[in-house]
Design a protein around this motif. Structure first.
Motif, PDB file in Angstrom:
ATOM      1  N   LYS A   1     -12.332 -12.794  -1.025  1.00 48.67           N
ATOM      2  CA  LYS A   1     -12.525 -11.362  -0.757  1.00 48.67           C
ATOM      3  C   LYS A   1     -12.125 -11.076   0.687  1.00 48.67           C
ATOM      4  O   LYS A   1     -12.647 -11.706   1.615  1.00 48.67           O
ATOM      5  CB  LYS A   1     -13.981 -10.956  -0.982  1.00 48.67           C
ATOM      6  CG  LYS A   1     -14.254  -9.485  -0.643  1.00 48.67           C
ATOM      7  CD  LYS A   1     -15.709  -9.107  -0.845  1.00 48.67           C
ATOM      8  CE  LYS A   1     -16.017  -8.902  -2.305  1.00 48.67           C
ATOM      9  NZ  LYS A   1     -17.348  -8.262  -2.507  1.00 48.67           N
ATOM     10  N   PRO A   2     -11.204 -10.140   0.904  1.00 49.98           N
ATOM     11  CA  PRO A   2     -10.779  -9.849   2.283  1.00 49.98           C
ATOM     12  C   PRO A   2     -11.891  -9.166   3.074  1.00 49.98           C
ATOM     13  O   PRO A   2     -12.790  -8.529   2.509  1.00 49.98           O
ATOM     14  CB  PRO A   2      -9.580  -8.909   2.083  1.00 49.98           C
ATOM     15  CG  PRO A   2      -9.799  -8.286   0.739  1.00 49.98           C
ATOM     16  CD  PRO A   2     -10.487  -9.332  -0.090  1.00 49.98           C
ATOM     17  N   ASP A   3     -11.823  -9.298   4.393  1.00 45.19           N
ATOM     18  CA  ASP A   3     -12.784  -8.631   5.274  1.00 45.19           C
ATOM     19  C   ASP A   3     -12.328  -7.222   5.637  1.00 45.19           C
ATOM     20  O   ASP A   3     -13.149  -6.401   6.073  1.00 45.19           O
ATOM     21  CB  ASP A   3     -12.978  -9.446   6.557  1.00 45.19           C
ATOM     22  CG  ASP A   3     -13.476 -10.850   6.272  1.00 45.19           C
ATOM     23  OD1 ASP A   3     -14.403 -10.974   5.455  1.00 45.19           O
ATOM     24  OD2 ASP A   3     -12.936 -11.803   6.848  1.00 45.19           O
ATOM     25  N   LEU A   4     -11.028  -6.954   5.483  1.00 48.29           N
ATOM     26  CA  LEU A   4     -10.473  -5.652   5.842  1.00 48.29           C
ATOM     27  C   LEU A   4      -9.167  -5.449   5.085  1.00 48.29           C
ATOM     28  O   LEU A   4      -8.367  -6.384   4.953  1.00 48.29           O
ATOM     29  CB  LEU A   4     -10.224  -5.580   7.358  1.00 48.29           C
ATOM     30  CG  LEU A   4      -9.547  -4.327   7.907  1.00 48.29           C
ATOM     31  CD1 LEU A   4     -10.426  -3.100   7.705  1.00 48.29           C
ATOM     32  CD2 LEU A   4      -9.207  -4.502   9.385  1.00 48.29           C
ATOM     33  N   ILE A   5      -8.952  -4.230   4.567  1.00 44.76           N
ATOM     34  CA  ILE A   5      -7.706  -3.871   3.891  1.00 44.76           C
ATOM     35  C   ILE A   5      -7.061  -2.729   4.662  1.00 44.76           C
ATOM     36  O   ILE A   5      -7.709  -1.707   4.935  1.00 44.76           O
ATOM     37  CB  ILE A   5      -7.944  -3.454   2.426  1.00 44.76           C
ATOM     38  CG1 ILE A   5      -8.460  -4.644   1.612  1.00 44.76           C
ATOM     39  CG2 ILE A   5      -6.662  -2.907   1.810  1.00 44.76           C
ATOM     40  CD1 ILE A   5      -8.815  -4.289   0.171  1.00 44.76           C
ATOM     41  N   LEU A   6      -5.788  -2.890   5.019  1.00 44.29           N
ATOM     42  CA  LEU A   6      -5.031  -1.863   5.732  1.00 44.29           C
ATOM     43  C   LEU A   6      -3.842  -1.449   4.878  1.00 44.29           C
ATOM     44  O   LEU A   6      -3.074  -2.299   4.421  1.00 44.29           O
ATOM     45  CB  LEU A   6      -4.551  -2.394   7.087  1.00 44.29           C
ATOM     46  CG  LEU A   6      -5.639  -2.784   8.095  1.00 44.29           C
ATOM     47  CD1 LEU A   6      -5.022  -3.410   9.332  1.00 44.29           C
ATOM     48  CD2 LEU A   6      -6.492  -1.583   8.474  1.00 44.29           C
ATOM     49  N   LEU A   7      -3.695  -0.141   4.659  1.00 44.23           N
ATOM     50  CA  LEU A   7      -2.616   0.398   3.842  1.00 44.23           C
ATOM     51  C   LEU A   7      -1.609   1.106   4.734  1.00 44.23           C
ATOM     52  O   LEU A   7      -1.994   1.783   5.707  1.00 44.23           O
ATOM     53  CB  LEU A   7      -3.161   1.389   2.814  1.00 44.23           C
ATOM     54  CG  LEU A   7      -4.366   0.948   1.974  1.00 44.23           C
ATOM     55  CD1 LEU A   7      -4.803   2.106   1.078  1.00 44.23           C
ATOM     56  CD2 LEU A   7      -4.013  -0.273   1.142  1.00 44.23           C
ATOM     57  N   ASP A   8      -0.337   0.987   4.403  1.00 45.43           N
ATOM     58  CA  ASP A   8       0.677   1.747   5.114  1.00 45.43           C
ATOM     59  C   ASP A   8       0.651   3.173   4.553  1.00 45.43           C
ATOM     60  O   ASP A   8       1.094   3.414   3.427  1.00 45.43           O
ATOM     61  CB  ASP A   8       2.061   1.129   4.923  1.00 45.43           C
ATOM     62  CG  ASP A   8       3.113   1.861   5.746  1.00 45.43           C
ATOM     63  OD1 ASP A   8       3.170   1.624   6.958  1.00 45.43           O
ATOM     64  OD2 ASP A   8       3.868   2.679   5.168  1.00 45.43           O
ATOM     65  N   GLY A   9       0.116   4.105   5.301  1.00 42.77           N
ATOM     66  CA  GLY A   9      -0.008   5.467   4.820  1.00 42.77           C
ATOM     67  C   GLY A   9      -1.241   6.132   5.388  1.00 42.77           C
ATOM     68  O   GLY A   9      -1.966   5.558   6.219  1.00 42.77           O
ATOM     69  N   GLY A  10      -1.507   7.354   4.917  1.00 39.25           N
ATOM     70  CA  GLY A  10      -2.603   8.129   5.461  1.00 39.25           C
ATOM     71  C   GLY A  10      -3.768   8.303   4.506  1.00 39.25           C
ATOM     72  O   GLY A  10      -4.040   7.437   3.660  1.00 39.25           O
ATOM     73  N   ARG A  11      -4.419   9.454   4.632  1.00 37.82           N
ATOM     74  CA  ARG A  11      -5.631   9.710   3.885  1.00 37.82           C
ATOM     75  C   ARG A  11      -5.378   9.687   2.374  1.00 37.82           C
ATOM     76  O   ARG A  11      -6.234   9.228   1.606  1.00 37.82           O
ATOM     77  CB  ARG A  11      -6.185  11.074   4.299  1.00 37.82           C
ATOM     78  CG  ARG A  11      -7.470  11.466   3.593  1.00 37.82           C
ATOM     79  CD  ARG A  11      -7.948  12.821   4.068  1.00 37.82           C
ATOM     80  NE  ARG A  11      -9.193  13.208   3.408  1.00 37.82           N
ATOM     81  CZ  ARG A  11      -9.814  14.369   3.622  1.00 37.82           C
ATOM     82  NH1 ARG A  11      -9.291  15.248   4.483  1.00 37.82           N
ATOM     83  NH2 ARG A  11     -10.940  14.643   2.986  1.00 37.82           N
ATOM     84  N   GLY A  12      -4.219  10.172   1.933  1.00 41.86           N
ATOM     85  CA  GLY A  12      -3.916  10.209   0.504  1.00 41.86           C
ATOM     86  C   GLY A  12      -3.910   8.831  -0.125  1.00 41.86           C
ATOM     87  O   GLY A  12      -4.487   8.612  -1.199  1.00 41.86           O
ATOM     88  N   GLN A  13      -3.249   7.864   0.535  1.00 45.54           N
ATOM     89  CA  GLN A  13      -3.213   6.502   0.014  1.00 45.54           C
ATOM     90  C   GLN A  13      -4.609   5.887  -0.022  1.00 45.54           C
ATOM     91  O   GLN A  13      -5.003   5.221  -0.974  1.00 45.54           O
ATOM     92  CB  GLN A  13      -2.279   5.622   0.865  1.00 45.54           C
ATOM     93  CG  GLN A  13      -0.806   5.810   0.593  1.00 45.54           C
ATOM     94  CD  GLN A  13      -0.203   6.954   1.395  1.00 45.54           C
ATOM     95  OE1 GLN A  13      -0.924   7.750   1.993  1.00 45.54           O
ATOM     96  NE2 GLN A  13       1.116   7.048   1.383  1.00 45.54           N
TER      97      GLN A  13
END
Length: 616
Positions: free
Chosen positions: A470-482
């Motif tokens: 289980k990851p400790d943090l997930i970062l998405l390329d994009g803004g609030r919509g993603q």
């Protein structure tokens, strides 16, 4: 079994020597150890209130049951433990992997050959001396041989660069024979290279006598220039030899070993002396442990017994004897076949060498902790910035990449302890999303990621597969919509509690900050370390996703070029690509060669052949 049940079982063991084998709930062996008294050693793991370091704590947490093998003596237990660890390589036993691979000394194949130290052997016609298990040893030998025979280290080409410029500094200070002046004959130069190779392979015993004879012969022929060159080479060899401190009789081989520790790591340093001088240095760093004595007990036996090709020294000087010192001593003598001296020197030169080994171990830990400290500082800063309770050790980042026909792929990159972890990289091709829809594509990707985590966590929670973690943090390329789309897809699922943020960019396509699904944006510009770190994550995710998209476009263009042929469908196109590799190769193939493709008969081969001939 619970920890209490394991403790009760351990208390029933005999007070005899033996080997214990700890397994997890999938029956996988996770640790193998030996003990003088099995009951005392094994019960310590499961008794409440006994402090342990991080590695042992993790091992105990995954322990489900254990077995023991009672032995007749501590020596028999040591032999059995070594063989079992080598056979099973348990997860929580130390792994003897230093940071060195095989190294070579390269002698180029040309009229004026050059010596160099290289890490890989290539098929280039050159002669290679090696392999050496230590880059330290190979580099030192190459440098010493070039110093002894005054060989050039510059990039000048001989004889093309003769007389084109002044000799370099090495020639002025007597470290190079000055080949670039054009005053050294090719024959004399090649003899020097041969002497250097002989020195590397066989040492200085014979080469000094040979050079002295050649110098005297040159002087008798009145070839004073060559005689002077040979004289300088003899002096250089003697000077190099003097520079290597002789600590014991040149005929005695000796290893010096010392360990040092920090609250999080232990380092073992081994200095290998041959012919009275230091020939090799090896360092092994073991993380998540602070128990120097326990590492020493396991390390010495593993180091000398695992590598069957490594010649065991006659003398082994250590900073402290392991608790099974007598059994280890007997085992070393059994392996070498002759007497071995294993001892702790109290005074004199060898005691100083043990101190030197300890200094090397301390310095290596300082370098390691310096690197970890910088990365840990960045992770701590990021955790404080976004409100995490602890530094995010495992971070996943996702980026969607689209192309003209509406197809989409996603790249997943992972960072462990602040560094890219390629073993956790994954690629996704959209299965349920048609057309360009970044929100839906991101939601599908994270939903499939969650599917994999739930499957691995249920079937094998100790799997080495990144999806089981289980990851400790997930970062998405994009803004609030993603972020909102992914949050909805993970609602009520196993990854729903993982902190989730989008990485937003400014007008110049540079990372500006991170944003959550409530639209709260956290600027990174005022936090230099976090800004650089998140930017590197976003850039790596973008690179990885784009590379996958280009690969898919490349394959798709191949497939479309073949499926345009009447009668050739996607299956046949794939078979042709597997057979020939490229469309160009298919285009140039004969009818007979095309028929060798599975599913392509003579009639189809003729159609394909004529199709490409009609294009011309």
């Amino acid at each position: 079994m619970t920890k209490a049940e394991l403790y009760q079982k351990a208390c029933m063991l005999p007070m005899l020597p033996g080997v214990y084998i700890i397994r997890d709930k999938t029956d996988t062996i996770i640790y193998i150890g030996k003990a003088k008294r099995l009951r005392v050693r094994v019960s310590q793991y499961f008794r409440e209130g006994v402090p342990h370091d991080n590695k042992v704590t993790q091992m105990i947490r995954h322990a489900h049951h254990f077995d023991v093998i009672v032995c007749q003596s501590e020596f028999e237990a040591l032999v059995l433990e070594a063989s079992q660890i080598k056979a099973h390589t348990p997860k929580y036993n130390i792994l003897l992997k230093d940071d060195k691979g095989y190294s070579y000394i390269r002698v180029s194949k040309e009229d004026w050959p050059r010596l160099s130290f290289v890490l890989q052997k290539e098929e280039d016609g050159a002669a290679y001396i090696g392999p050496y298990t230590s880059s330290f040893a190979a580099r030192e030998m190459a440098e010493s041989a070039m110093d002894a025979f005054l060989l050039p280290r510059c990039n000048r080409r001989f004889p093309d660069d003769f007389g084109k410029s002044r000799p370099c500094l090495n020639a002025h200070i007597g470290k190079c024979m000055g080949v670039c002046t054009g005053k050294i004959s090719k024959e004399a130069y090649n003899e020097a290279v041969k002497g250097a190779v002989h020195l590397i392979k066989y040492g200085k015993k014979d080469i000094l006598r040979t050079l002295t004879q050649r110098m005297e012969a040159a002087a008798e022929k009145l070839d004073f220039e060559n005689a002077a060159l040979l004289r300088d080479q003899i002096r250089a060899i003697e000077k190099v030899s003097e520079g290597q401190k002789v600590v014991v009789d040149p005929d005695v081989e000796m290893d010096v070993c010392a360990l040092a520790g920090t609250p999080n790591s232990v380092c073992a340093a081994v200095l290998r002396f041959r012919q009275g001088r230091l020939m090799d240095k090896r360092e092994f760093v073991f993380h998540d442990t602070a128990d120097v004595d326990q590492v020493r007990n396991e390390f010495l036996a593993r180091y000398y017994l695992d590598d069957e090709e490594e010649k065991l020294s006659r003398v082994v000087a250590v900073d402290a004897l392991p608790e099974d010192g007598a059994a280890l001593h007997r085992l070393l003598e059994q392996r070498r076949g002759t007497r071995v001296q294993l001892y702790v020197p109290q005074r004199g030169d060898v005691a100083h060498l043990v101190e030197m080994a300890h200094t090397n171990a301390v310095e290596r830990l300082a370098r390691e902790s310096g690197r970890y400290a910088r990365e840990q500082k960045t992770l701590d800063e990021l955790a404080q910035l976004i409100g995490l309770q602890s530094a995010p050790r495992n971070i996943e980042s996702y980026d969607i990449s689209n192309w003209g026909d509406g197809s989409s792929v996603c790249g997943m990159v992972t960072f462990r302890d602040g560094k890219p972890f390629k073993g956790g990289y994954r690629r996704f091709k959209m299965q349920t999303v048609f057309g360009t829809d970044d929100y839906a594509s991101m939601a599908e990707t994270l939903s499939r990621r969650c599917d994999e985590y739930e499957k691995f966590a249920a079937e094998n929670p100790n799997s080495e597969n990144w999806f089981a973690l289980k990851p400790d943090l997930i970062l998405l390329d994009g803004g609030r919509g993603q972020v909102s789309a992914v949050r909805a897809a993970l609602k009520g699922r196993a990854l729903a509690d993982v902190p989730l943020y989008g990485m937003v960019k400014d007008d110049h396509h540079r990372t500006r900050g991170i944003i959550d699904d409530d639209g709260r944006e956290i600027s990174l510009n005022m936090n230099r370390n976090s800004f650089a770190f998140v930017s590197s994550i976003q850039d790596e995710a973008h690179r990885f996703a784009n590379a996958y998209r280009k690969q898919q476009m490349h394959k798709k263009s191949y497939a479309s070029a073949l499926t345009e042929i009447p009668g050739v469908g996607p299956t046949t196109a794939k078979a042709l690509m597997r057979t020939f590799g490229t469309v160009t190769a298919v285009r140039e193939a004969s009818i007979e060669e095309l028929q060798k493709t599975p599913g392509v008969g003579k009639a189809m081969a003729e159609v394909i052949f004529q199709h490409f001939r009609g294009e011309q």
